[in-house]
Design a protein around this motif. Structure first.
Motif, PDB file in Angstrom:
ATOM      1  N   GLY A 144       0.542  -1.114  -0.264  1.00  0.00           N
ATOM      2  CA  GLY A 144       0.032  -0.075   0.111  1.00  0.00           C
ATOM      3  C   GLY A 144       1.196   1.216   0.060  1.00  0.00           C
ATOM      4  N   ALA A 145       1.674   1.462   0.795  1.00  0.00           N
ATOM      5  CA  ALA A 145       3.020   2.876   0.755  1.00  0.00           C
ATOM      6  C   ALA A 145       3.349   2.410  -0.492  1.00  0.00           C
ATOM      7  N   LEU A 146       3.676   1.412  -1.000  1.00  0.00           N
ATOM      8  CA  LEU A 146       4.449   1.370  -2.248  1.00  0.00           C
ATOM      9  C   LEU A 146       3.520   1.949  -3.314  1.00  0.00           C
ATOM     10  N   ALA A 147       2.289   1.681  -3.292  1.00  0.00           N
ATOM     11  CA  ALA A 147       0.874   2.514  -4.123  1.00  0.00           C
ATOM     12  C   ALA A 147       0.991   3.616  -4.027  1.00  0.00           C
ATOM     13  N   SER A 148       1.379   4.518  -2.941  1.00  0.00           N
ATOM     14  CA  SER A 148       1.148   5.632  -2.168  1.00  0.00           C
ATOM     15  C   SER A 148       1.927   6.399  -3.199  1.00  0.00           C
ATOM     16  N   GLU A 149       3.465   5.542  -3.163  1.00  0.00           N
ATOM     17  CA  GLU A 149       4.584   6.450  -3.359  1.00  0.00           C
ATOM     18  C   GLU A 149       4.984   6.641  -4.876  1.00  0.00           C
ATOM     19  N   LEU A 150       3.836   5.605  -5.299  1.00  0.00           N
ATOM     20  CA  LEU A 150       3.962   5.505  -6.865  1.00  0.00           C
ATOM     21  C   LEU A 150       2.951   6.487  -7.493  1.00  0.00           C
ATOM     22  N   LEU A 151       2.159   7.085  -6.418  1.00  0.00           N
ATOM     23  CA  LEU A 151       1.219   8.043  -7.574  1.00  0.00           C
ATOM     24  C   LEU A 151       1.227   9.044  -6.755  1.00  0.00           C
ATOM     25  N   LEU A 152       2.326   9.322  -5.527  1.00  0.00           N
ATOM     26  CA  LEU A 152       2.860  11.006  -5.612  1.00  0.00           C
ATOM     27  C   LEU A 152       3.641  10.800  -6.313  1.00  0.00           C
ATOM     28  N   LYS A 153       4.403   9.674  -7.299  1.00  0.00           N
ATOM     29  CA  LYS A 153       5.699  10.363  -7.760  1.00  0.00           C
ATOM     30  C   LYS A 153       5.089  10.769  -9.250  1.00  0.00           C
ATOM     31  N   LEU A 154       4.019   9.889  -9.515  1.00  0.00           N
ATOM     32  CA  LEU A 154       3.647   9.948 -10.968  1.00  0.00           C
ATOM     33  C   LEU A 154       2.824  11.333 -10.692  1.00  0.00           C
ATOM     34  N   GLU A 155       2.543  11.846  -9.743  1.00  0.00           N
ATOM     35  CA  GLU A 155       1.633  13.493  -9.765  1.00  0.00           C
ATOM     36  C   GLU A 155       3.026  14.339 -10.137  1.00  0.00           C
ATOM     37  N   GLN A 156       4.153  13.796  -9.212  1.00  0.00           N
ATOM     38  CA  GLN A 156       5.138  15.099  -9.341  1.00  0.00           C
ATOM     39  C   GLN A 156       5.732  15.231 -10.843  1.00  0.00           C
ATOM     40  N   ALA A 157       5.996  13.921 -11.281  1.00  0.00           N
ATOM     41  CA  ALA A 157       6.695  14.222 -13.281  1.00  0.00           C
ATOM     42  C   ALA A 157       5.344  14.026 -13.984  1.00  0.00           C
ATOM     43  N   GLN A 158       4.159  14.124 -13.500  1.00  0.00           N
ATOM     44  CA  GLN A 158       3.185  14.554 -14.271  1.00  0.00           C
ATOM     45  C   GLN A 158       3.088  16.658 -14.107  1.00  0.00           C
ATOM     46  N   ASN A 159       3.440  16.816 -12.782  1.00  0.00           N
ATOM     47  CA  ASN A 159       4.030  18.252 -13.017  1.00  0.00           C
ATOM     48  C   ASN A 159       4.978  18.780 -13.753  1.00  0.00           C
ATOM     49  N   LYS A 160       6.183  18.204 -13.774  1.00  0.00           N
ATOM     50  CA  LYS A 160       7.221  18.568 -14.793  1.00  0.00           C
ATOM     51  C   LYS A 160       6.819  18.507 -15.915  1.00  0.00           C
ATOM     52  N   ILE A 161       6.164  17.289 -16.438  1.00  0.00           N
ATOM     53  CA  ILE A 161       5.558  17.590 -17.698  1.00  0.00           C
ATOM     54  C   ILE A 161       5.222  18.949 -18.312  1.00  0.00           C
ATOM     55  N   LYS A 162       3.885  19.105 -17.624  1.00  0.00           N
ATOM     56  CA  LYS A 162       3.460  20.483 -16.732  1.00  0.00           C
ATOM     57  C   LYS A 162       4.090  21.121 -17.472  1.00  0.00           C
ATOM     58  N   GLN A 163       5.854  21.330 -16.429  1.00  0.00           N
ATOM     59  CA  GLN A 163       6.105  22.787 -16.453  1.00  0.00           C
ATOM     60  C   GLN A 163       7.178  22.770 -18.038  1.00  0.00           C
ATOM     61  N   ALA A 164       7.432  21.321 -18.195  1.00  0.00           N
ATOM     62  CA  ALA A 164       8.457  20.710 -19.635  1.00  0.00           C
ATOM     63  C   ALA A 164       7.275  21.944 -20.507  1.00  0.00           C
ATOM     64  N   ARG A 165       5.954  21.303 -20.535  1.00  0.00           N
ATOM     65  CA  ARG A 165       5.177  21.738 -21.530  1.00  0.00           C
ATOM     66  C   ARG A 165       5.051  23.079 -21.892  1.00  0.00           C
ATOM     67  N   PHE A 166       4.618  23.937 -20.219  1.00  0.00           N
ATOM     68  CA  PHE A 166       4.793  25.316 -20.461  1.00  0.00           C
ATOM     69  C   PHE A 166       5.643  25.986 -21.120  1.00  0.00           C
ATOM     70  N   LYS A 167       7.286  25.673 -20.512  1.00  0.00           N
ATOM     71  CA  LYS A 167       8.503  26.078 -21.233  1.00  0.00           C
ATOM     72  C   LYS A 167       8.900  25.981 -22.117  1.00  0.00           C
ATOM     73  N   VAL A 168       7.749  24.645 -23.213  1.00  0.00           N
ATOM     74  CA  VAL A 168       8.174  24.724 -24.561  1.00  0.00           C
ATOM     75  C   VAL A 168       7.255  26.015 -25.160  1.00  0.00           C
ATOM     76  N   THR A 169       5.904  25.959 -24.182  1.00  0.00           N
ATOM     77  CA  THR A 169       4.972  27.024 -25.102  1.00  0.00           C
ATOM     78  C   THR A 169       5.806  28.374 -24.695  1.00  0.00           C
ATOM     79  N   SER A 170       6.319  29.216 -23.637  1.00  0.00           N
ATOM     80  CA  SER A 170       7.169  30.050 -23.362  1.00  0.00           C
ATOM     81  C   SER A 170       8.462  30.492 -24.804  1.00  0.00           C
ATOM     82  N   ASP A 171       9.209  28.745 -24.492  1.00  0.00           N
ATOM     83  CA  ASP A 171      10.167  29.162 -25.757  1.00  0.00           C
ATOM     84  C   ASP A 171       9.796  29.348 -26.941  1.00  0.00           C
ATOM     85  N   SER A 172       8.734  28.569 -28.043  1.00  0.00           N
ATOM     86  CA  SER A 172       8.308  28.630 -28.878  1.00  0.00           C
ATOM     87  C   SER A 172       7.606  30.749 -29.245  1.00  0.00           C
TER      88      SER A 172
END
Length: 451
Positions: A144-172
């Motif tokens: 259960g702890a690993l599953a919860s940690e995975l959710l947090l990590k995935l949420e963090q990675a999704q935030n990084k993707i959003k930040q990267a996409r925002f940066k791509v938009t800004s650079d564009s």
């Protein structure tokens, strides 16, 4: 003397002159004899027309009415060695009284603390089961702890993707601005060159515009590089998500595998606990089998295995016991030819060995010393002696059977059938015919049937 001579002595002598002749020739004894023969013939003729009760005779023995009341032998369900007798032959015992003590002969049962040691093993295995249960619970929590940690990590990675996409938009946007600046710089450079050609601008002004154009081109290249880096960051973020999912999937799978292994080990140990509890119950019951007790009230008839220290196998008879309370019955055997003539409820006369009796087979009312019985069961399969077994119970409407009668005594039985004339019975016996087949009726007049 032989009366073969031609000279007849009877013509020369008068035998009546002698005393012997007078006694012989003047007696009338033949007249009395004739009278006797005539009277005997009349009596015999009357006897021939008198009623005669047909019977089926059989030989048997006294037994008990129910199987549990018959003599029985006590066997040991386990092999052992005789250690001690608590009774003597002829003693009366009550249900549950100890008759004899035996001991084990198998080495796996020699330990006197076998039940206690098995209990200790059960406790250890139970603790092991509890430990495995705790391990399963811990692994479940870890999963259960690993599953919860995975959710947090995935949420963090999704935030990084959003930040990267925002940066791509800004650079564009910056890239488009750089392209616009290049266009402006090019147009300015063209205007400056045109003005220079007309003599309105100096060469320095043109060189400045060219330098600015080059700087703008360099910014455009730099901005394109930043855009590519931003796009790579988006790709890397997606790769990180896949890596996280793969990594945590492996961790969760390993934790679940460990949990399943712990559950399997827990079930295995639980099965061992169940087997040990079964063994402990068997050992406890087996220890109670070391004392042979009386199954019911009775008398000790005979000790079959008597010597102290004698060994025996399981199922081997040890002692013979006769129940104290029993209902007497007689088992008799009849020929297969007479079996159809016997019915449940039929009346039978019984003569016991040791009790004097005068028996008239055809006239049961004139007999003396016989006792009444009633058929309660007729065997449906032939016995080993080639006859059918019939079980008789005392007739409650007749005299009570002797009190001193014991199971095993011999008995002669006479089953009462149809009434026929004496002459018919003689004719039947001379011709070897069976008794008349008939179906008796009960008090209501209905015909009885075999049960």
């Amino acid at each position: 003397m032989l009366n073969i001579s031609e000279n007849k002595i009877i013509n020369k002598l008068d035998l009546n002159e002698y005393t012997a002749g007078k006694r012989v020739f003047n007696r009338t004894h033949f007249e009395y004899f004739n009278r006797f023969l005539f009277g005997f013939s009349i009596v015999l003729l009357i006897i021939l027309f008198m009623p005669w009760t047909q019977t089926v005779n059989g030989n048997g023995a006294v037994t008990t009415l129910t199987p549990e009341q018959r003599p029985q032998t006590l066997q040991s369900p386990i092999p052992g060695r005789l250690e001690k007798w608590y009774v003597r032959e002829g003693d009366r015992v009550r249900k549950g009284d100890t008759i004899l003590q035996i001991s084990e002969v198998k080495s796996e049962y020699f330990d006197p603390l076998l039940v206690e040691r098995t209990g200790d093993q059960i406790n250890a295995k139970i603790n092991s089961v509890n430990a495995y249960g705790q391990k399963v619970e811990a692994l479940t929590q870890q999963t259960g702890a690993l599953a919860s940690e995975l959710l947090l990590k995935l949420e963090q990675a999704q935030n990084k993707i959003k930040q990267a996409r925002f940066k791509v938009t800004s650079d564009s946007i910056d890239l488009e601005a750089a392209r616009t600046n290049i266009d402006i710089a090019q147009r300015q450079l063209v205007r400056e060159q045109t003005l220079q050609d007309e003599g309105l601008k100096s060469v320095v002004d043109v060189e400045q515009k060219r330098l600015k154009l080059q700087e703008t081109q360099a910014k455009l290249i730099s901005q394109e590089q930043k855009l590519l880096q931003s796009r790579n960051e988006v790709i890397n973020a997606r790769i990180d998500i896949n890596r996280l999912e793969q990594e945590y999937a492996e961790k969760i799978a390993k934790a679940q595998s460990d949990r399943f292994s712990a559950e399997s080990a827990q079930l295995d140990v639980a099965a061992q606990v169940s087997k040990l509890e079964n063994d402990r119950s068997n050992y406890s019951i087996r220890s109670g089998m070391l004392f042979i007790v009386a199954p019911q009230d009775g008398y000790i008839n005979k000790a079959i295995v008597s010597g102290i220290g004698e060994t025996f196998k399981e199922g081997e008879p040890l002692v013979n016991i006769m129940p104290a309370n029993y209902d007497l019955a007689v088992e008799t055997f009849v020929d297969p030819l007479d079996l159809p003539l016997l019915y449940v409820g039929e009346k039978v006369r019984v003569q016991f060995d040791g009790w004097p009796a005068i028996v008239f087979s055809g006239w049961p009312n004139a007999s003396y010393g016989t006792y009444g019985a009633e058929i309660v069961a007729v065997e449906t399969f032939i016995s080993s002696n080639g006859k059918y077994r019939v079980l008789l119970a005392p007739d409650e409407t007749d005299y009570e059977w002797p009190d001193a009668l014991r199971p095993g005594s011999g008995a002669y039985t006479i089953a009462l059938l149809d009434d026929v004339p004496v002459w018919y019975e003689l004719w039947r016996q001379l011709n070897g015919f069976p008794p008349n087949y008939y179906q008796p009726t009960d008090a209501s007049g209905t015909v009885k049937t075999k049960k």
